[in-house]
Enzyme design. Structure first.
Site, PDB file in Angstrom:
ATOM      1  N   PHE A  14      73.359 164.111  13.214  1.00  0.00           N
ATOM      2  CA  PHE A  14      74.181 163.225  12.661  1.00  0.00           C
ATOM      3  C   PHE A  14      73.912 162.556  12.311  1.00  0.00           C
ATOM      4  CE2 PHE A  14      77.749 160.700  13.615  1.00  0.00           C
ATOM      5  CZ  PHE A  14      78.144 160.171  12.610  1.00  0.00           C
ATOM      6  N   ILE A  15      73.350 161.150  13.336  1.00  0.00           N
ATOM      7  CA  ILE A  15      72.858 159.935  12.310  1.00  0.00           C
ATOM      8  C   ILE A  15      71.365 160.233  11.816  1.00  0.00           C
ATOM      9  CG2 ILE A  15      71.545 157.381  13.107  1.00  0.00           C
ATOM     10  CD1 ILE A  15      73.565 157.647  15.712  1.00  0.00           C
ATOM     11  N   ALA A  82      66.445 161.871  17.816  1.00  0.00           N
ATOM     12  CA  ALA A  82      66.489 162.409  18.062  1.00  0.00           C
ATOM     13  C   ALA A  82      67.191 162.862  19.978  1.00  0.00           C
ATOM     14  CB  ALA A  82      65.294 163.440  18.368  1.00  0.00           C
ATOM     15  N   THR A 134      72.041 153.490  22.440  1.00  0.00           N
ATOM     16  CA  THR A 134      73.709 153.493  22.267  1.00  0.00           C
ATOM     17  C   THR A 134      73.849 152.141  22.755  1.00  0.00           C
ATOM     18  OG1 THR A 134      75.373 154.249  22.619  1.00  0.00           O
ATOM     19  CG2 THR A 134      73.420 154.784  23.815  1.00  0.00           C
ATOM     20  N   ASP A 135      75.602 151.899  23.050  1.00  0.00           N
ATOM     21  CA  ASP A 135      75.914 150.754  23.595  1.00  0.00           C
ATOM     22  C   ASP A 135      75.869 151.455  24.999  1.00  0.00           C
ATOM     23  OD1 ASP A 135      78.135 152.156  22.884  1.00  0.00           O
ATOM     24  OD2 ASP A 135      79.354 150.691  22.198  1.00  0.00           O
ATOM     25  N   GLU A 136      76.096 152.067  25.078  1.00  0.00           N
ATOM     26  CA  GLU A 136      76.564 152.718  26.370  1.00  0.00           C
ATOM     27  C   GLU A 136      75.924 152.581  28.106  1.00  0.00           C
ATOM     28  OE1 GLU A 136      78.681 157.226  26.536  1.00  0.00           O
ATOM     29  OE2 GLU A 136      78.707 156.955  24.337  1.00  0.00           O
ATOM     30  N   TYR A 160      74.161 161.004  30.108  1.00  0.00           N
ATOM     31  CA  TYR A 160      73.971 160.925  28.696  1.00  0.00           C
ATOM     32  C   TYR A 160      73.262 159.206  28.832  1.00  0.00           C
ATOM     33  CZ  TYR A 160      74.422 159.016  24.453  1.00  0.00           C
ATOM     34  OH  TYR A 160      73.447 157.520  23.188  1.00  0.00           O
ATOM     35  N   ALA A 162      72.570 157.247  31.461  1.00  0.00           N
ATOM     36  CA  ALA A 162      71.278 157.524  32.197  1.00  0.00           C
ATOM     37  C   ALA A 162      70.554 157.661  31.442  1.00  0.00           C
ATOM     38  CB  ALA A 162      72.176 157.653  33.936  1.00  0.00           C
ATOM     39  N   LYS A 164      69.787 157.475  28.570  1.00  0.00           N
ATOM     40  CA  LYS A 164      69.322 157.034  26.623  1.00  0.00           C
ATOM     41  C   LYS A 164      69.042 155.600  27.785  1.00  0.00           C
ATOM     42  CE  LYS A 164      69.689 157.166  23.299  1.00  0.00           C
ATOM     43  NZ  LYS A 164      68.463 157.828  22.575  1.00  0.00           N
ATOM     44  N   ASN A 189      79.669 153.334  18.795  1.00  0.00           N
ATOM     45  CA  ASN A 189      80.542 154.804  18.620  1.00  0.00           C
ATOM     46  C   ASN A 189      80.012 154.731  16.642  1.00  0.00           C
ATOM     47  OD1 ASN A 189      81.529 154.689  21.199  1.00  0.00           O
ATOM     48  ND2 ASN A 189      82.405 156.018  20.872  1.00  0.00           N
ATOM     49  N   ARG A 224      86.909 152.055  22.168  1.00  0.00           N
ATOM     50  CA  ARG A 224      85.554 151.893  21.653  1.00  0.00           C
ATOM     51  C   ARG A 224      84.862 150.733  20.314  1.00  0.00           C
ATOM     52  NH1 ARG A 224      85.488 153.997  25.877  1.00  0.00           N
ATOM     53  NH2 ARG A 224      84.302 155.896  25.879  1.00  0.00           N
ATOM     54  N   ASN A 259      91.033 154.715  21.782  1.00  0.00           N
ATOM     55  CA  ASN A 259      91.752 155.662  21.460  1.00  0.00           C
ATOM     56  C   ASN A 259      92.880 155.588  20.071  1.00  0.00           C
ATOM     57  OD1 ASN A 259      88.588 156.237  22.095  1.00  0.00           O
ATOM     58  ND2 ASN A 259      89.398 157.270  23.893  1.00  0.00           N
TER      59      ASN A 259
HETATM   60  P1  TYD Z   1      82.848 160.222  21.890  1.00  0.00           P
HETATM   61  O1  TYD Z   1      83.401 160.502  21.268  1.00  0.00           O
HETATM   62  O2  TYD Z   1      82.622 161.586  23.102  1.00  0.00           O
HETATM   63  O3  TYD Z   1      82.093 159.282  22.300  1.00  0.00           O
HETATM   64  P2  TYD Z   1      82.135 158.851  24.248  1.00  0.00           P
HETATM   65  O4  TYD Z   1      81.862 158.946  24.317  1.00  0.00           O
HETATM   66  O5  TYD Z   1      80.318 158.703  23.871  1.00  0.00           O
HETATM   67  O6  TYD Z   1      82.484 156.626  23.179  1.00  0.00           O
HETATM   68  O7  TYD Z   1      84.406 159.481  22.098  1.00  0.00           O
HETATM   69  C1  TYD Z   1      84.704 159.031  21.479  1.00  0.00           C
HETATM   70  C2  TYD Z   1      86.210 158.359  23.153  1.00  0.00           C
HETATM   71  O8  TYD Z   1      87.070 159.338  22.594  1.00  0.00           O
HETATM   72  C3  TYD Z   1      85.668 158.695  24.311  1.00  0.00           C
HETATM   73  O9  TYD Z   1      86.919 157.332  24.715  1.00  0.00           O
HETATM   74  C4  TYD Z   1      85.864 159.930  24.887  1.00  0.00           C
HETATM   75  C5  TYD Z   1      87.449 159.722  23.175  1.00  0.00           C
HETATM   76  N1  TYD Z   1      87.643 161.455  23.906  1.00  0.00           N
HETATM   77  C6  TYD Z   1      89.214 161.777  23.771  1.00  0.00           C
HETATM   78  O10 TYD Z   1      89.920 161.320  23.944  1.00  0.00           O
HETATM   79  N2  TYD Z   1      89.230 163.078  23.139  1.00  0.00           N
HETATM   80  C7  TYD Z   1      87.846 164.150  23.418  1.00  0.00           C
HETATM   81  O11 TYD Z   1      88.473 165.606  22.583  1.00  0.00           O
HETATM   82  C8  TYD Z   1      86.790 163.885  23.003  1.00  0.00           C
HETATM   83  C9  TYD Z   1      86.185 164.639  22.242  1.00  0.00           C
HETATM   84  C10 TYD Z   1      86.569 162.012  23.089  1.00  0.00           C
END
Ligand code: TYD
Length: 357
Positions: A14-15, A82, A134-136, A160, A162, A164, A189, A224, A259
């Site tokens: 993707f990126i 990667a 990542t910020d995670e 994931y 940990a 990174k 994100n 996020r 979200n």
């Molecule tokens: P994601 O794209 O997996 O990124 P990350 O968890 O690394 O931030 O998810 C973004 C947000 O969306 C996260 O809070 C989890 C939520 N999410 C859902 O609510 N439903 C889903 O099916 C998925 C994949 C993520």
């Protein structure tokens, strides 16, 4: 190839794809190293012609061929995008994340070190290794916490995050110990074209267009800091051009929607661009079981990048989401390739049958 080549790992993901496309538009020649697993597509680089060479290789595999590739192609820069990146997959299969994110980064750093040792003074001075992260790695922020700044302690939660975090530490250690000119970026994100449909936004678009439920984990109030991928790519170029080796730069737009708020915006855009006879896409939202140890909020402060290197995010969330939806609506063929057997196996393993039938 001459010394002006960029080597991009994960360049068919993707990126990576978005970065490679922008680099080609800037006239750069690019060597892509990508293992071409489920999240990458060779076709992402279609049409880029002789400016891009693709080498299919898993960075975690041992072998001198990686150093030989560097010596042969003489990149002035390595951009390391990667990684295994899907938190939910890391919960199901953490070993794949240890292999790609830790061992893969280790082997790439070692190959870069061996390559650098054979370069002349001038080429060595110009060389950069950009580690994209990542910020995670910081773990969850409470609602009242200020956004994370560069140098804050790492408290990763998921396998994931940990792995990174570990890869960031490796990259910095190779700078401190061996003098490798490493730059580290941590970004929030991303969303935009070429993102694999297992991730939140493309998954919601995919489900919506099929009239299926939109699975929201828990209460959907997780926060996020979404950034349109083009803004991230521009930040990576700014860091490559002006960043100080050994430095870390946060990339973020400073947004904090939940979200559910993002999904609301997305449904409004879909309602406008591809109305459903049955009514708004909002009716498809379903709250499902939460992800274990789901981080409530991520937030990064990007003032260093903004003040030192003059970067600013250009895309609003509404504008970026609309561009993203339009891209997915006009790339059916891409969807078909990205949603093959592996994707359906993943949906079946991770979501209730009622959601993905
Ligand atoms: P994601 O794209 O997996 O990124 P990350 O968890 O690394 O931030 O998810 C973004 C947000 O969306 C996260 O809070 C989890 C939520 N999410 C859902 O609510 N439903 C889903 O099916 C998925 C994949 C993520």
């Amino acid at each position: 190839m001459s010394a002006s080549v960029l080597l991009v790992t994960g360049g068919a993901g993707f990126i990576g794809t978005n970065f490679v496309r922008a680099a080609v538009a800037r006239g750069e020649r690019v060597v892509v190293v990508d293992r071409l697993n489920y999240a990458a597509q060779e076709g992402n680089l279609a049409g880029l012609g002789a400016q891009v060479r693709l080498v299919a290789r898993d960075l975690a595999a041992p072998g001198d061929d990686l150093v030989r590739l560097l010596v042969e192609t003489r990149p002035r820069t390595i951009v390391h995008t990667a990684a295994e990146t899907h938190v939910d997959r890391s919960i199901h299969d953490p070993e794949a994340f240890v292999a790609s994110n830790l061992l893969g980064t280790f082997r790439l750093l070692e190959a870069a070190r061996a390559y650098l040792a054979g370069l002349g003074e001038e080429e060595r001075r110009r060389f950069r290794f950009l580690h994209v992260s990542t910020d995670e790695v910081y773990g969850a922020r409470a609602p009242e916490d200020p956004p994370n700044r560069e140098g804050d302690p790492y408290e990763p939660t998921s396998p994931y995050a940990a792995t990174k975090a570990g890869s960031d530490h490796l990259a910095r250690a190779w700078h401190k110990t061996y003098g490798l000119p490493v730059l580290v970026t941590n970004c929030t994100n991303n969303y935009g074209p070429y993102q694999h449909p297992e991730k939140f936004l493309p998954l919601m678009i995919y489900q919506a267009l099929r009239g299926r439920p939109l699975p929201v984990y828990g209460d959907g109030r997780q926060v996020r800091d979404w950034l349109y991928v083009d803004d991230h790519v521009r930040a990576l170029f700014r860091v490559l051009e002006g960043g100080t080796p050994g430095g870390t730069y946060h990339v973020s737009a400073g947004l904090g929607p939940t979200n559910l708020e993002v999904l609301e915006l997305l449904c409004a855009i879909l309602d406008r661009l591809r109305p459903r006879p049955e009514g708004s896409y909002r009716a498809l939202v379903r709250h499902v079981a939460d992800r274990p140890a789901h981080d409530r909020r991520y937030a990064l402060e990007s003032t260093r990048l903004q003040h030192e290197l003059g970067w600013r995010p250009e895309e609003s969330l509404a504008g970026g989401l609309e561009k993203t939806v339009r891209w997915y609506l006009s790339h059916e063929e891409w969807w078909c390739r990205a949603t093959g057997e592996d994707f359906h196996r993943w949906l079946a393993a991770h979501y209730d049958a009622e959601l993905v039938r």
